[in-house]
Motif scaffolding. Structure first.
Motif, PDB file in Angstrom:
ATOM      1  N   LEU A  29      -0.837   4.065  -7.843  1.00  0.00           N
ATOM      2  CA  LEU A  29      -1.188   3.120  -9.203  1.00  0.00           C
ATOM      3  C   LEU A  29      -2.421   2.540  -9.079  1.00  0.00           C
ATOM      4  O   LEU A  29      -2.923   2.119  -9.765  1.00  0.00           O
ATOM      5  N   PHE A  30      -2.586   1.810  -7.795  1.00  0.00           N
ATOM      6  CA  PHE A  30      -3.703   1.003  -7.587  1.00  0.00           C
ATOM      7  C   PHE A  30      -4.420   1.522  -6.102  1.00  0.00           C
ATOM      8  O   PHE A  30      -3.565   2.184  -5.397  1.00  0.00           O
ATOM      9  N   LEU A  67     -11.283  -5.909 -10.621  1.00  0.00           N
ATOM     10  CA  LEU A  67      -9.903  -6.340 -10.931  1.00  0.00           C
ATOM     11  C   LEU A  67      -8.862  -5.423 -10.484  1.00  0.00           C
ATOM     12  O   LEU A  67      -8.047  -5.978  -9.975  1.00  0.00           O
ATOM     13  N   GLU A  68      -9.204  -4.229 -10.621  1.00  0.00           N
ATOM     14  CA  GLU A  68      -8.257  -3.193 -10.426  1.00  0.00           C
ATOM     15  C   GLU A  68      -7.975  -3.066  -8.714  1.00  0.00           C
ATOM     16  O   GLU A  68      -6.795  -3.180  -8.173  1.00  0.00           O
ATOM     17  N   ILE A 128       0.797  -1.308  -0.065  1.00  0.00           N
ATOM     18  CA  ILE A 128       0.109   0.001  -0.145  1.00  0.00           C
ATOM     19  C   ILE A 128       0.686   1.081  -0.073  1.00  0.00           C
ATOM     20  O   ILE A 128       0.802   2.154  -0.867  1.00  0.00           O
ATOM     21  N   SER A 129       1.828   1.359   0.701  1.00  0.00           N
ATOM     22  CA  SER A 129       2.650   2.670   1.036  1.00  0.00           C
ATOM     23  C   SER A 129       3.283   2.627  -0.319  1.00  0.00           C
ATOM     24  O   SER A 129       3.701   4.067  -0.494  1.00  0.00           O
TER      25      SER A 129
END
Lengths: 326, 272
Positions: A165-166, A189-190, A156-157
């Protein structure tokens, strides 16, 4: 067929053990958290909900333990798992049926990917022992020593805070309604990319290592030597002679390590606030929501047992010895 | 002993040392709040500070003990249980074996994490030793399974038959003839259990079902997560504790490879 029957019987016994543990735990351990919660909720509970909580947590002290046990099974068979305190007044069964598909999708797909990828890499590493592939092993060992949830935090970081990006949390973008449309599926999906990669990266090492070590052992067997002497192609020897035999312990190990993998996957869901069982469990812990926590445990156990049965069918297809027996 | 094993033992010894002296060499009281809030690593605070100005370096040092104690206690308890169940099952065979194998398989298949979370959150006070005991109860099954298989292969060997023929008692044969031959398996099972226990304890602290009054690496991560350290970019809050866990886990895994290679020469590196 006796093989499958024996396994199925074993899973039934396991399921019985898990349900009985669920029945006994709140009755054996000191303290009466559910009673406290019922008192706190006071008149907001209707009499049906109250009755099912009494049955599930053994608050009705007048009944003998056997009567309680029979009532408990009765409630379970009706699909009554009590009310959730966290998502009051939704029944636990409804909360679980909403979150189960998310967990099955995420954990199912990533576990299969990790197993196939790890086994394939293990086949090559074991076949070409002493090549550069061997240096992968310390790296993957390090990766598998990292707790799932911490790898998730790092992911996450790096990929959502530093470089966005996500998405960092959730199962789909806020504002979308779950439906069968391209936009919704794309969003799902993302959102699954980061949690999925986290699970694959931390679980792949075990498969690589187990497969490599079995390949090393199998490669020294006589039948591999004979296959070489016959002049068969390297590919054929590697897959049809060595790998097919070496994969058997991996498959029986798959069944046993599944409980462990699912535990890790639940944590990944917690970190990513993914709308599956893990996140539900996490919310339940904070609110001391015992009906919900016990329901999650039962559903996960059931899912693991079914997956085990599927792995057994796979074993049956790969190993003719189990078919001839009996 | 090869380089990998030595490296593993070295890292383990380092953490064991910190576990003993961590409390004395920590520069600050880990729970004491300070003025420097959420500051990145500096000379005064090597690993930075938390939201309330606590020194993270001190928290990691002091927290090492809890981690190592749980690992050790669980390792010993669960290894003992696995020897008891596994060797008995493998040596006796028959109905006793069927029953004991069934028991350990049930424990293996049931997902341990949700079960332990339920037990830990129902306990009135979930302190370190109690948690270690609960973890041990779920951690013995894998070792028992491996030991059973190994014992079965030893049961009919000539030296065991010889001991039986000379009228040795069953427990004596198990302790003096069978157990010494299982040492490598027991050792690798012990190390594996320690890894499992450490991970599980840190996980339990992280999800917040274990008492937060004592420091361990999981507690640090719990506070980091609940204060949204990630969103604020405070990487120093969760990176050190996680790296320590990974280092300790890698060290133990390396030791286990060493034991495996000692027991199974085929896995040793091919000499060019």
């Amino acid at each position: 067929m006796t093989f499958l029957l024996r396994r199925a019987l074993f899973y039934l016994v396991t399921l019985w053990a898990a349900i009985t543990a669920n029945f006994l735990l709140p009755r054996l351990l000191p303290g009466d958290p559910v009673q406290a919660m019922i008192t706190k909720l006071g008149g907001r509970l209707n009499s049906d909900a109250m009755a099912s909580l009494y049955i599930l947590f053994g608050l009705d002290a007048k009944k003998s333990i056997w009567e309680q046990y029979v009532d408990y099974w009765g409630a379970l068979l009706r699909g009554d798992l009590g009310l959730s305190f966290t998502f009051f007044p939704t029944p636990v069964a409804d909360v679980l049926s909403q979150s189960l598909p998310w967990t099955l999708g995420l954990v199912g797909v990533t576990t299969v990917i990790a197993f196939l990828l790890g086994t394939l890499m293990g086949v090559y590493a074991g076949w070409k022992r002493g090549s550069w592939m061997d240096s992968l092993i310390p790296v993957t060992t390090f990766l598998s020593s990292i707790p799932y949830f911490w790898l998730g935090l790092i992911a996450i970081s790096v990929f959502s805070v530093t470089w966005p990006l996500f998405p960092a949390s959730g199962g789909y973008a806020a504002g979308l309604v779950p439906e069968f449309s391209g936009e919704f599926i794309g969003s799902v999906l993302e959102h699954a990319v980061l949690p999925g990669i986290t699970i694959v990266v931390s679980s792949v090492a075990g498969w690589i290592l187990g497969m490599r070590n079995m390949m090393v052992t199998v490669t020294a067997e006589d039948y591999v030597l004979v296959a070489r002497a016959k002049g068969l192609s390297q590919r054929r020897i590697m897959f049809a002679y060595a790998a097919r035999n070496a994969v058997l312990p991996s498959i029986s190990g798959f069944a046993l390590s599944l409980g462990f993998i699912v535990g890790g996957a639940l944590l990944v869901e917690m970190v990513f606030s993914y709308p599956g069982l893990g996140y539900v469990l996490f919310q339940g812990i904070g609110a001391k929501d015992y009906p919900l926590m016990q329901g999650v445990f039962l559903v996960i156990t059931l899912a693991v047992l079914v997956a085990n049965l599927l792995a057994d069918v796979g074993y049956l297809l790969l190993d003719p010895r189990t078919r001839r027996e009996g | 002993m090869n380089f990998k094993t030595k490296l593993g033992l070295g890292i383990l010894a380092f953490f064991a040392l910190i576990a003993v002296i961590g409390e004395w060499i920590a520069p600050y009281d880990p729970s004491e709040m300070g003025d420097e809030i959420l500051s990145p690593p500096s000379g005064a605070h090597w690993f930075g500070t938390t939201m309330t100005g606590q020194d993270i370096f001190s928290q990691v040092l002091v927290g090492t003990r809890g981690v190592m104690v749980v690992g050790l206690v669980c390792g010993v308890l669960a290894t003992f249980l696995s020897i008891l169940v596994g060797v008995t099952a493998g040596f006796l065979g028959g109905a006793a074996d069927e029953a004991l194998s069934m028991l350990s398989n049930v424990f293996l298949v049931i997902p341990a994490l949700p079960l332990i979370i339920i037990v830990a959150s129902m306990l009135p006070s979930a302190d370190t030793v109690l948690i270690a005991a609960v973890i041990s109860l779920t951690a013995w099954a894998w070792g028992a399974r491996v030991l059973r298989a190994q014992t079965m292969s030893l049961r009919r060997r000539d030296f065991v038959e010889a001991a039986r023929a000379s009228g040795e008692r069953t427990w004596r044969i198990i302790v003096f003839e069978v157990l010494p031959n299982l040492m490598a398996v027991i050792a690798s099972g012990f190390v594996g259990t320690v890894i499992f226990a450490v991970m599980l304890q840190i996980t339990l602290s992280f999800v917040g079902v274990v008492s937060l009054s004592t420091w361990n690496w999981g507690t640090i991560l719990f506070w980091a997560q609940s204060n949204q350290a990630l969103g604020q970019g405070a990487w120093w809050w969760f990176v050190p504790a996680g790296l320590c866990i990974a280092l300790l886990g890698t060290a133990l895994a390396l030791i286990n490879f060493g034991i495996d290679e000692y027991a199974n020469p085929r896995l040793r590196k091919v000499r060019a």
